[in-house]
Design a protein around this motif. Structure first.
Motif, PDB file in Angstrom:
ATOM      1  N   THR A  99       0.803  -1.217   0.000  1.00 17.36           N
ATOM      2  CA  THR A  99       0.000   0.000   0.000  1.00 17.36           C
ATOM      3  C   THR A  99       0.837   1.268   0.000  1.00 17.36           C
ATOM      4  O   THR A  99       0.525   2.213  -0.713  1.00 17.36           O
ATOM      5  N   PHE A 100       1.865   1.329   0.773  1.00 26.34           N
ATOM      6  CA  PHE A 100       2.573   2.581   0.984  1.00 26.34           C
ATOM      7  C   PHE A 100       3.878   2.670   0.198  1.00 26.34           C
ATOM      8  O   PHE A 100       4.847   3.258   0.654  1.00 26.34           O
ATOM      9  N   ARG A 101       3.875   2.132  -1.016  1.00 29.01           N
ATOM     10  CA  ARG A 101       5.044   2.237  -1.884  1.00 29.01           C
ATOM     11  C   ARG A 101       5.068   3.560  -2.638  1.00 29.01           C
ATOM     12  O   ARG A 101       6.113   4.025  -3.025  1.00 29.01           O
ATOM     13  N   HIS A 102       3.902   4.148  -2.888  1.00 21.11           N
ATOM     14  CA  HIS A 102       3.803   5.374  -3.672  1.00 21.11           C
ATOM     15  C   HIS A 102       3.478   6.550  -2.760  1.00 21.11           C
ATOM     16  O   HIS A 102       2.805   6.395  -1.760  1.00 21.11           O
ATOM     17  N   GLN A 103       3.937   7.734  -3.165  1.00 25.74           N
ATOM     18  CA  GLN A 103       3.699   8.941  -2.379  1.00 25.74           C
ATOM     19  C   GLN A 103       3.510  10.121  -3.305  1.00 25.74           C
ATOM     20  O   GLN A 103       4.070  10.157  -4.403  1.00 25.74           O
ATOM     21  N   GLY A 104       2.718  11.085  -2.872  1.00 25.54           N
ATOM     22  CA  GLY A 104       2.566  12.329  -3.609  1.00 25.54           C
ATOM     23  C   GLY A 104       1.284  12.389  -4.419  1.00 25.54           C
ATOM     24  O   GLY A 104       0.710  11.373  -4.796  1.00 25.54           O
ATOM     25  N   ALA A 105       0.861  13.617  -4.711  1.00 26.71           N
ATOM     26  CA  ALA A 105      -0.389  13.831  -5.438  1.00 26.71           C
ATOM     27  C   ALA A 105      -0.307  13.305  -6.857  1.00 26.71           C
ATOM     28  O   ALA A 105      -1.311  12.840  -7.409  1.00 26.71           O
ATOM     29  N   SER A 106       0.861  13.357  -7.457  1.00 26.72           N
ATOM     30  CA  SER A 106       0.985  12.864  -8.830  1.00 26.72           C
ATOM     31  C   SER A 106       0.850  11.348  -8.911  1.00 26.72           C
ATOM     32  O   SER A 106       0.632  10.801  -9.984  1.00 26.72           O
TER      33      SER A 106
END
Length: 132
Positions: free
Chosen positions: A62-69
């Protein structure tokens, strides 16, 4: 003028919650080993691991990606993580009951439930607010 750097948000504090879950499972196993039989302790350990391992998988996915993009990737990772967690939980139950039938199902399911409760009650047990 200085070029603005993108904001770096802190992710949720999942490691302490997962470690709390693991410690609860191992603690219950140790207590079962002291007060009951080694077979019951094995059932307790297996129940705790069946609850803990899918949660580790979910947190990792779940928490591999970060940021609004990355919003689309974040949403997709939640769906994949939840489906994987469900599948892994079912597979672990099958493996445990086929390969190593628990000698005491009460200890197995008790450890499973307590390990899940440790995760749900983790912010309260760790005395800090949850950001998850």
């Amino acid at each position: 003028m200085h070029k603005a750097a993108p904001a770096r948000l802190k992710g949720p504090r999942l490691f302490p919650l997962l470690m709390l879950q693991l410690c609860m499972a191992l603690g219950m196993t140790a207590l079962t080993l002291i007060w009951h039989t080694p077979e019951a302790a094995l059932s307790t350990l297996l129940g705790g691991l069946v609850a803990w391992l899918p949660n580790v998988f979910f947190a990792w996915q779940t928490f591999r990606h970060q940021g609004a993009s990355q919003a689309r990737n974040i949403v997709n990772s939640f769906y994949r993580a939840e489906a994987g967690k469900f599948g892994l939980t079912a597979a672990l139950f099958i493996v445990v009951f086929v390969a190593v039938p628990p000698s005491n199902p009460a200890f197995f399911f008790g450890a499973y439930v307590v390990t899940q409760l440790a995760h749900w009650l983790g912010p309260w047990l760790l005395h800090r607010p949850s950001r998850t």
